[in-house]
Write an enzyme that holds these catalytic residues in place. Structure first.
Site, PDB file in Angstrom:
ATOM      1  NE  ARG A  88       2.577  -6.522   0.608  1.00  0.00           N
ATOM      2  CZ  ARG A  88       2.439  -6.031  -0.637  1.00  0.00           C
ATOM      3  NH1 ARG A  88       1.502  -6.482  -1.442  1.00  0.00           N
ATOM      4  NH2 ARG A  88       3.238  -5.094  -1.078  1.00  0.00           N
ATOM      5  CD  GLU A  93       3.858 -12.803  -2.720  1.00  0.00           C
ATOM      6  OE1 GLU A  93       4.531 -12.028  -3.418  1.00  0.00           O
ATOM      7  OE2 GLU A  93       2.728 -12.521  -2.303  1.00  0.00           O
ATOM      8  CG  HIS A 151       2.703  -9.898  -5.638  1.00  0.00           C
ATOM      9  ND1 HIS A 151       3.274  -9.873  -4.389  1.00  0.00           N
ATOM     10  CD2 HIS A 151       2.167  -8.656  -5.801  1.00  0.00           C
ATOM     11  CE1 HIS A 151       3.098  -8.689  -3.830  1.00  0.00           C
ATOM     12  NE2 HIS A 151       2.427  -7.933  -4.675  1.00  0.00           N
TER      13      HIS A 151
HETATM   14  O1  LIG Z   1       2.591  -3.234  -2.825  1.00  0.00           O
HETATM   15  C1  LIG Z   1       2.484  -3.102  -4.044  1.00  0.00           C
HETATM   16  O2  LIG Z   1       2.714  -2.014  -4.598  1.00  0.00           O
HETATM   17  C2  LIG Z   1       2.004  -4.243  -4.877  1.00  0.00           C
HETATM   18  O3  LIG Z   1       1.814  -5.383  -4.121  1.00  0.00           O
HETATM   19  C3  LIG Z   1       2.888  -4.518  -6.064  1.00  0.00           C
HETATM   20  O4  LIG Z   1       4.091  -5.157  -5.775  1.00  0.00           O
HETATM   21  P1  LIG Z   1       5.193  -5.299  -6.929  1.00  0.00           P
HETATM   22  O5  LIG Z   1       5.706  -3.928  -7.215  1.00  0.00           O
HETATM   23  O6  LIG Z   1       6.264  -6.164  -6.347  1.00  0.00           O
HETATM   24  O7  LIG Z   1       4.546  -5.901  -8.129  1.00  0.00           O
END
Ligand SMILES: O=C(O)[C@H](O)COP(=O)(O)O
Length: 321
Positions: free
Chosen positions: A233, A262, A280
């Site tokens: 994170r 982000e 991400h």
């Molecule tokens: O917390 C999560 O499951 C991951 O960081 C993935 O995030 P995303 O579904 O926005 O790609």
């Protein structure tokens, strides 16, 4: 629980729709909504499914007069105001296991891409330059990998990097040294970890206790030339301190998939020659997206069947009637 109308507000795999439609649930897919647009329509839905892009704020939850469930097709729920959801008796569920392997595999790629400058060498070659001199890397064998956070993802990273003969050390306040040993990790307190690690990878949620965990003080306790990986994170690293560390040489490289903000606008960090970065993408594999979509929609069916004991992703379980 009677659940009839679901809004999917982020890019969730079609598997979710297929599963919900089989039970005659109405599913609307409306992605990239502004907060205001979401607030204006949320009243029509019993269930909201999101990933990390949609911010499920107090205003959204308060406007969701019929909202019973918020489903996170993924793990992190820091984009959802869980306190307000709990106060409003809205159940928050996530898909805790579906993207473990995707996140662990990306982390291993990041570790290796800090050891061997594949990304930089590739861009130079694509720009037409055959440069064999500038890209000497390091072997990871016999180097020490510190894994902060020994949950599902941290453990998978440990197992994989042990295959490269890395020494794996780690810390997690919820894991005992015996459990850590069972997957080959030498358990240590953070103060002992900092000066030992060649690579540090974070696998923690963003909490008050983990905010800015990597900062100028902790970096100063590290070995000169430490490499930092973050596929957990944003916010767990103080990005300004990281940039200073990269510029001073205290940090030899950073591989980042998540950011304080982000989309990340900290161009000085993103464009730094010692930084490998992705937007991400930890959970962005076909397999993971299928699994989290399936996991979240099956839990919704389970709730409809009144079998709330079998909802593994209940984040605020006390809301379950
Ligand atoms: O917390 C999560 O499951 C991951 O960081 C993935 O995030 P995303 O579904 O926005 O790609």
């Amino acid at each position: 629980m009677i659940l009839k109308k679901v809004l999917i507000a982020d890019a969730v795999d079609k598997a979710a729709v297929d599963i919900l439609l089989k039970r005659n649930i109405q599913v609307d897919i409306k992605t990239k909504l502004t907060n205001r647009e979401l607030i204006s329509i949320i009243r029509d839905y019993d269930v909201l499914i999101v990933r990390s892009a949609t911010k499920v704020t107090k205003e959204v939850i308060d406007a969701g007069k019929n909202l019973r469930v918020i489903g996170r097709a993924g793990v992190g729920v820091d984009n959802i105001d869980v306190d307000v959801a709990t106060r409003n008796r809205v159940l928050v569920i996530n898909a805790p296991g579906g993207n473990t392997i995707a996140a662990a595999e990306l982390t291993c790629i990041m570790i290796l891409s800090l050891a061997r400058p594949v990304v930089a060498a590739c861009s130079k070659l694509k720009s037409g330059v055959w440069d064999k001199e500038s890209f000497k890397g390091n072997e990871v064998m016999n180097k020490t990998l510190a894994i902060i956070g020994l949950g599902r993802i941290g453990r998978e990273v440990a197992r994989r990097m042990q295959a490269f003969n890395m020494r794996t050390i780690g810390f997690d306040p919820f894991v005992t040294p015996e459990v850590a040993r069972s997957f080959g990790v030498e358990y240590m307190e953070l103060e002992k970890i900092w000066p030992l690690a060649d690579y540090i990878t974070l696998h923690v949620p963003l909490l008050e206790a983990t905010r800015g965990l990597i900062n100028s003080i902790t970096l100063s306790k590290c070995k000169k030339g430490v490499r930092i990986i973050n596929c957990s994170r944003g916010g767990t690293i103080n990005e300004k301190a990281l940039l200073e560390g990269l510029n001073s040489g205290q940090v030899a490289g950073a591989a980042l998939d998540v950011y304080e903000e982000e989309p990340c606008k900290f161009t000085e960090l993103l464009e730094h020659p010692k930084v490998v970065c992705t937007p991400h993408l930890g959970a962005s594999t076909r397999e993971a997206q299928f699994k989290v979509a399936e996991e979240i929609s099956l839990q919704i069916l389970t709730l409809m069947d009144g079998d709330s004991l079998h909802v593994p992703g209940a984040v605020n379980a006390d809301v379950i009637p």
